[in-house]
Design an enzyme around this catalytic site. Structure first.
Site, PDB file in Angstrom:
ATOM      1  N   SER A  93       0.814  -1.222   0.000  1.00  0.00           N
ATOM      2  CA  SER A  93       0.000   0.000   0.000  1.00  0.00           C
ATOM      3  C   SER A  93       0.839   1.260   0.000  1.00  0.00           C
ATOM      4  O   SER A  93       0.291   2.370   0.014  1.00  0.00           O
ATOM      5  CB  SER A  93      -0.883   0.044   1.250  1.00  0.00           C
ATOM      6  OG  SER A  93      -1.379  -1.210   1.549  1.00  0.00           O
ATOM      7  N   THR A 213       1.602   6.995   0.695  1.00  0.00           N
ATOM      8  CA  THR A 213       0.728   5.915   0.219  1.00  0.00           C
ATOM      9  C   THR A 213       0.902   5.669  -1.275  1.00  0.00           C
ATOM     10  O   THR A 213       1.350   6.560  -2.013  1.00  0.00           O
ATOM     11  CB  THR A 213      -0.751   6.293   0.478  1.00  0.00           C
ATOM     12  OG1 THR A 213      -1.587   5.173   0.209  1.00  0.00           O
ATOM     13  CG2 THR A 213      -1.214   7.456  -0.386  1.00  0.00           C
ATOM     14  N   ARG A 223      -5.851   9.306 -10.619  1.00  0.00           N
ATOM     15  CA  ARG A 223      -6.563   9.562  -9.365  1.00  0.00           C
ATOM     16  C   ARG A 223      -5.576   9.930  -8.236  1.00  0.00           C
ATOM     17  O   ARG A 223      -4.526   9.344  -8.080  1.00  0.00           O
ATOM     18  CB  ARG A 223      -7.364   8.317  -8.977  1.00  0.00           C
ATOM     19  CG  ARG A 223      -8.161   8.452  -7.686  1.00  0.00           C
ATOM     20  CD  ARG A 223      -7.446   7.875  -6.477  1.00  0.00           C
ATOM     21  NE  ARG A 223      -8.295   7.861  -5.289  1.00  0.00           N
ATOM     22  CZ  ARG A 223      -7.837   7.610  -4.075  1.00  0.00           C
ATOM     23  NH1 ARG A 223      -6.565   7.354  -3.884  1.00  0.00           N
ATOM     24  NH2 ARG A 223      -8.651   7.616  -3.040  1.00  0.00           N
ATOM     25  N   VAL A 224      -5.967  10.928  -7.457  1.00  0.00           N
ATOM     26  CA  VAL A 224      -5.214  11.312  -6.261  1.00  0.00           C
ATOM     27  C   VAL A 224      -6.182  11.258  -5.085  1.00  0.00           C
ATOM     28  O   VAL A 224      -7.333  11.695  -5.214  1.00  0.00           O
ATOM     29  CB  VAL A 224      -4.630  12.743  -6.411  1.00  0.00           C
ATOM     30  CG1 VAL A 224      -4.037  13.231  -5.106  1.00  0.00           C
ATOM     31  CG2 VAL A 224      -3.587  12.770  -7.529  1.00  0.00           C
ATOM     32  N   GLY A 225      -5.733  10.721  -3.968  1.00  0.00           N
ATOM     33  CA  GLY A 225      -6.614  10.609  -2.799  1.00  0.00           C
ATOM     34  C   GLY A 225      -6.401  11.729  -1.797  1.00  0.00           C
ATOM     35  O   GLY A 225      -5.958  12.824  -2.143  1.00  0.00           O
ATOM     36  N   ASP A 226      -6.722  11.440  -0.553  1.00  0.00           N
ATOM     37  CA  ASP A 226      -6.611  12.434   0.518  1.00  0.00           C
ATOM     38  C   ASP A 226      -5.187  12.571   1.048  1.00  0.00           C
ATOM     39  O   ASP A 226      -4.821  13.614   1.591  1.00  0.00           O
ATOM     40  CB  ASP A 226      -7.499  12.018   1.695  1.00  0.00           C
ATOM     41  CG  ASP A 226      -7.049  10.667   2.265  1.00  0.00           C
ATOM     42  OD1 ASP A 226      -6.834   9.733   1.467  1.00  0.00           O
ATOM     43  OD2 ASP A 226      -6.902  10.558   3.501  1.00  0.00           O
ATOM     44  N   GLY A 247      -7.703   5.175   4.591  1.00  0.00           N
ATOM     45  CA  GLY A 247      -8.977   4.652   4.093  1.00  0.00           C
ATOM     46  C   GLY A 247      -9.422   5.370   2.830  1.00  0.00           C
ATOM     47  O   GLY A 247      -8.592   5.908   2.087  1.00  0.00           O
ATOM     48  N   GLY A 249     -10.054   7.762   0.493  1.00  0.00           N
ATOM     49  CA  GLY A 249      -9.627   9.153   0.452  1.00  0.00           C
ATOM     50  C   GLY A 249     -10.704  10.121   0.014  1.00  0.00           C
ATOM     51  O   GLY A 249     -10.776  11.254   0.508  1.00  0.00           O
TER      52      GLY A 249
HETATM   53  N1  ASP Z   1      -6.248   7.136   1.859  1.00  0.00           N
HETATM   54  C1  ASP Z   1      -5.599   6.483   0.772  1.00  0.00           C
HETATM   55  C2  ASP Z   1      -6.168   6.995  -0.517  1.00  0.00           C
HETATM   56  O1  ASP Z   1      -7.361   7.248  -0.594  1.00  0.00           O
HETATM   57  C3  ASP Z   1      -5.714   4.987   0.754  1.00  0.00           C
HETATM   58  C4  ASP Z   1      -5.681   4.271   2.052  1.00  0.00           C
HETATM   59  O2  ASP Z   1      -5.354   4.804   3.090  1.00  0.00           O
HETATM   60  O3  ASP Z   1      -6.008   3.088   2.033  1.00  0.00           O
HETATM   61  O4  ASP Z   1      -5.444   7.079  -1.474  1.00  0.00           O
END
Ligand code: ASP
Length: 339
Positions: A93, A213, A223-226, A247, A249
């Site tokens: 991850s 991450t 795609r970009v998350g949080d 989690g 994002g």
């Molecule tokens: N928060 C991360 C994202 O959304 C993924 C994760 O923590 O599992 O990219």
């Protein structure tokens, strides 16, 4: 000086400003003399340093704590702690060995924030293992707070970092298996170590944080998350505390989760209560389908108190304090179903 007293003084004198614990009056119209209020006095009786991280990552927290115990800088501690997971190809991850997007590209997001509110981030960066180091360099050595994609990669190379193939055979195999059906369905609590979010308090009682991450497995290209977004994946206010998220994002971004947790602590909530309320905001949204995704927060306040909360059971926080690593289960809303 206690912040409350300072604020009282400030309102009495019109423009009252504090540097560390000293109060200085400034004439109006001299904004260049105006400096931010930074109360660096530790309010904590906790045994310092403290390092906490999302999920079960004892090697990472131990590494960060060792740097702090040996008198190292808090950003070195956070960076080196995160690097442990980024380099671990078994952690799918984060960093090298991370699961790819649906096109087979491993793309990394990371950010870092210090006690003064400075921050740096990289998003959608490929071919460089230590995203956290690039985020730190963005903060310390560029005029910007965020670099994306090829720009981030080229910048990393320009600072001497080496390009590397981040897609390991194991992650490639899993991706090829996934392609057979190509059904996008994020897995709750995947492997017990998703994004690495880390918060630390040094022996002076000052806080900083970091987050790194490879994002959600099999996400759309681009795609970009949080995780690299300050206020969502990570936020530090050295007067109040810090928070970091893991989690789904998209849900964290929609509620500006980490900033929210810090603001709730400012209002007097404990780290645990603040994390819980931020989770409830996600759950109580109209049409929330929270049963299908995980979000977890960990937080630490200025007293060195810590807490964590998640939607689903089995999110945990690793805490290193007083020469001891512990893995602590977080509070949760939805009980895991037994197999
Ligand atoms: N928060 C991360 C994202 O959304 C993924 C994760 O923590 O599992 O990219």
């Amino acid at each position: 000086m206690k912040r409350r007293h300072f604020l009282k003084n400030a309102s009495l004198t019109g423009v009252g400003l504090a540097v560390g614990s000293a109060v200085t009056s400034c004439k109006e119209n001299t904004p260049e003399k105006i400096v931010a209020v930074t109360n660096t006095t530790p309010e904590t009786k906790a045994i310092l340093p403290i390092v906490i991280a999302t999920w079960n990552v004892p090697n990472a927290t131990a590494k960060a704590a060792k740097v702090l115990q040996e008198g190292g800088h808090i950003l070195d501690a956070l960076e080196q702690g995160c690097m442990v997971e980024e380099a671990d190809v078994k952690n799918q991850s984060v960093g090298k060995g991370g699961r790819p997007d649906r096109d087979g590209n491993v793309t990394l997001d990371a950010c870092i924030m210090n006690k003064d509110g400075d921050c740096g981030a990289v998003v959608y960066m490929q071919n460089i293992t230590h995203a956290i180091s690039v985020a730190r360099k963005v903060m310390e050595e560029t005029p910007h707070v965020m670099l994306a994609g090829k720009g981030a990669e080229d910048y990393a190379v320009s600072t001497g970092m080496k390009r590397d193939n981040l897609l390991t055979e194991a992650s490639k195999k899993e991706w090829q298996e996934w392609l057979k059906e190509a059904k996008y369905k994020p897995i709750i609590n995947i492997e017990n170590h998703d994004t690495i979010g880390m918060l630390a308090m040094d022996k002076n009682g000052d806080l900083s944080g970091a987050c790194t991450t490879s994002g959600l497995a099999y996400k759309m290209g681009g795609r970009v998350g949080d995780s690299p977004i300050i206020g969502s994946g990570l936020f530090i206010d050295n007067e109040i505390g810090g928070c970091v998220a893991t989690g789904m994002g998209e849900e964290v971004v929609k509620t500006v989760g980490s900033f929210l947790v810090v603001e709730l602590m400012r209002q007097g909530k404990s780290p645990q209560e603040a994390c819980k309320e931020a989770i409830m905001r996600i759950i109580n949204k109209p049409n929330s389908n929270y049963k299908n995704f995980q979000v977890g927060y960990i937080a630490m306040n200025k007293k060195g108190e810590t807490g964590s909360f998640s939607i689903h059971q089995w999110f945990s926080m690793t805490k290193f304090q007083d020469d001891k690593n512990e893995n602590l289960q977080s509070g949760f809303v939805v009980k895991a179903q037994s197999n």
